[in-house]
Design an enzyme around this catalytic site. Structure first.
Site, PDB file in Angstrom:
ATOM      1  N   GLU A   1       0.840  -1.210   0.000  1.00  0.00           N
ATOM      2  CA  GLU A   1       0.000   0.000   0.000  1.00  0.00           C
ATOM      3  C   GLU A   1       0.873   1.259   0.000  1.00  0.00           C
ATOM      4  O   GLU A   1       0.564   2.241  -0.678  1.00  0.00           O
ATOM      5  CB  GLU A   1      -0.920   0.014   1.236  1.00  0.00           C
ATOM      6  CG  GLU A   1      -1.935  -1.112   1.282  1.00  0.00           C
ATOM      7  CD  GLU A   1      -2.996  -0.997   0.200  1.00  0.00           C
ATOM      8  OE1 GLU A   1      -2.682  -1.359  -0.953  1.00  0.00           O
ATOM      9  OE2 GLU A   1      -4.122  -0.566   0.484  1.00  0.00           O
TER      10      GLU A   1
ATOM     11  N   THR B   1      -7.040   6.452  -5.841  1.00  0.00           N
ATOM     12  CA  THR B   1      -7.023   6.914  -4.452  1.00  0.00           C
ATOM     13  C   THR B   1      -6.222   8.205  -4.346  1.00  0.00           C
ATOM     14  O   THR B   1      -6.618   9.140  -3.641  1.00  0.00           O
ATOM     15  CB  THR B   1      -6.386   5.830  -3.544  1.00  0.00           C
ATOM     16  OG1 THR B   1      -7.123   4.630  -3.736  1.00  0.00           O
ATOM     17  CG2 THR B   1      -6.423   6.222  -2.086  1.00  0.00           C
TER      18      THR B   1
HETATM   19  P1  ADP Z   1      -7.872   0.389  -4.915  1.00  0.00           P
HETATM   20  O1  ADP Z   1      -8.507   1.150  -3.786  1.00  0.00           O
HETATM   21  O2  ADP Z   1      -8.899  -0.295  -5.750  1.00  0.00           O
HETATM   22  O3  ADP Z   1      -6.768  -0.488  -4.447  1.00  0.00           O
HETATM   23  P2  ADP Z   1      -5.917   2.317  -5.620  1.00  0.00           P
HETATM   24  O4  ADP Z   1      -6.050   3.549  -6.448  1.00  0.00           O
HETATM   25  O5  ADP Z   1      -5.627   2.469  -4.178  1.00  0.00           O
HETATM   26  O6  ADP Z   1      -7.225   1.452  -5.862  1.00  0.00           O
HETATM   27  O7  ADP Z   1      -4.753   1.386  -6.187  1.00  0.00           O
HETATM   28  C1  ADP Z   1      -4.635   1.140  -7.509  1.00  0.00           C
HETATM   29  C2  ADP Z   1      -3.209   1.474  -7.946  1.00  0.00           C
HETATM   30  O8  ADP Z   1      -2.334   0.425  -7.554  1.00  0.00           O
HETATM   31  C3  ADP Z   1      -3.127   1.594  -9.435  1.00  0.00           C
HETATM   32  O9  ADP Z   1      -2.283   2.683  -9.738  1.00  0.00           O
HETATM   33  C4  ADP Z   1      -2.490   0.290  -9.869  1.00  0.00           C
HETATM   34  O10 ADP Z   1      -1.719   0.423 -11.046  1.00  0.00           O
HETATM   35  C5  ADP Z   1      -1.587  -0.031  -8.682  1.00  0.00           C
HETATM   36  N1  ADP Z   1      -1.337  -1.475  -8.558  1.00  0.00           N
HETATM   37  C6  ADP Z   1      -0.140  -2.084  -8.601  1.00  0.00           C
HETATM   38  N2  ADP Z   1      -0.265  -3.423  -8.472  1.00  0.00           N
HETATM   39  C7  ADP Z   1      -1.583  -3.681  -8.344  1.00  0.00           C
HETATM   40  C8  ADP Z   1      -2.332  -4.882  -8.192  1.00  0.00           C
HETATM   41  N3  ADP Z   1      -1.761  -6.090  -8.153  1.00  0.00           N
HETATM   42  N4  ADP Z   1      -3.676  -4.772  -8.053  1.00  0.00           N
HETATM   43  C9  ADP Z   1      -4.272  -3.556  -8.101  1.00  0.00           C
HETATM   44  N5  ADP Z   1      -3.610  -2.380  -8.257  1.00  0.00           N
HETATM   45  C10 ADP Z   1      -2.272  -2.436  -8.386  1.00  0.00           C
END
Ligand code: ADP
Length: 310
Positions: free
Chosen positions: A131, A184
């Site tokens: 995260e 986010t």
């Molecule tokens: P969520 O709340 O759905 O996790 P976020 O915006 O916090 O959405 O996270 C998505 C971000 O994390 C995107 O920029 C994405 O490219 C990155 N990311 C990297 N690896 C992953 C993964 N395995 N699954 C989902 N998002 C990923």
């Protein structure tokens, strides 16, 4: 053991008044990750199913970032490499903890492959590294309920103090995920860095009320407390039909409704499956009429969290 498959559930975080400190796990929707030992050293994302445009590079995908944090903590260096095949049932930028599900599934899989050196609580720190890599902050409000299951309060980070809350068995959640992406990081930029004392008092009164209402199974109190005066007023502007979705849910008997995580998903809590399903029907027709694709989930709180599938 050379291969393992793990499921890690999607999560609703913030839960109205619990901005950045509360979350709960859902059933049936989330990520599946298969991790295999490989003769080549290092970590490799070999496939991502169910989502486009996610990074395949090991230093950019949260699954491998979290796995690397796990490996870095071990005294002995691994004798093999590891491949990661990721199946996503929730798109990134959903507000349902998509990145958190990948981080958690990955560290649970690594822990199994290494003979379980860590408890689930200890694995949290490695999942949080995933995260931190995407948001700059090691948030736990998605990864903690995803890993541990149930309804979780992140009381503090220094040191990490995660509390599993009691909640009534008949609590149901309905989620609508309009198929648009809100990062986010973008949604966070909308928030003011300061809030008035008046708003803070309202918010922490409601957090206390929600925790107490959940513990006592007092649905009236849960309902009075499911209010967010901090994030929802600004973030809801990014979500199509937010107010119609929320008001319709409340008219059908929801205890309350708000944004899941940073959106665009919206969740509603209710005291029975029947009410939760009627809210699902309302969400379906609302977004269908507006020609916006949307996925609907109806689920009790998932008490188990991440689990090994095979
Ligand atoms: P969520 O709340 O759905 O996790 P976020 O915006 O916090 O959405 O996270 C998505 C971000 O994390 C995107 O920029 C994405 O490219 C990155 N990311 C990297 N690896 C992953 C993964 N395995 N699954 C989902 N998002 C990923």
């Amino acid at each position: 053991m050379n291969e393992i498959k793990v499921f890690a559930p999607a999560t609703v975080s913030n839960v109205a008044c619990g901005f950045d400190v509360m979350g709960f796990a859902l059933h049936g929707v989330g990520d599946e990750i298969t991790v295999k030992r490989t003769p080549e050293q290092g970590l490799q994302v070999v496939a991502i199913h169910g989502a486009e445009n996610l990074p395949m590079e090991a230093d950019k995908n949260v699954a491998t970032i979290a796995a690397q944090a796990f490996l870095d903590s071990l005294d002995e260096k691994p004798t093999s490499g590891f491949s990661f095949e990721i199946t996503k049932k929730v798109k990134a930028g959903s507000g349902l903890g998509s990145s958190g599900s990948s981080s958690v599934a990955s560290v649970v899989a690594m822990n199994e492959l290494f003979g379980k050196p860590y408890s689930k609580e200890e694995l949290l720190l490695f999942a949080m590294a995933g995260e931190a890599a995407i948001s700059g902050q090691p948030h736990a409000d998605n990864v903690a309920p995803c890993l541990l299951g149930g309804f979780v309060l992140v009381r503090d980070y220094h040191p990490l103090d995660v509390i599993q809350l009691d909640y009534p068995d008949s609590l149901y959640c309905t989620v609508v995920h309009p198929q648009i992406e809100i990062k986010t990081s973008d949604s966070r930029k909308m928030l003011k860095q300061q809030i008035s004392l008046r708003k803070a008092i309202t918010q922490w009164g409601n957090v206390g009320g929600l925790v107490s209402g959940l513990a006592k199974g007092d649905y009236e109190l849960i309902s009075r407390s499911l209010k967010d005066v901090v994030a929802e007023p600004v973030r809801s502007m990014l979500i199509p039909l937010f107010h119609e979705a929320k008001q319709g849910a409340i008219d059908l008997g929801a205890l309350g409704a708000s944004i899941s995580g940073s959106g665009p998903s919206i969740f509603a809590l209710s005291s029975s499956k029947e009410i939760a399903e009627s809210i699902g029907n309302h969400f379906t027709s609302l977004y269908k009429e507006a020609s916006i694709d949307a996925l609907i989930y109806v689920s009790q709180v998932n008490p188990k969290g991440a689990e090994v599938i095979s």
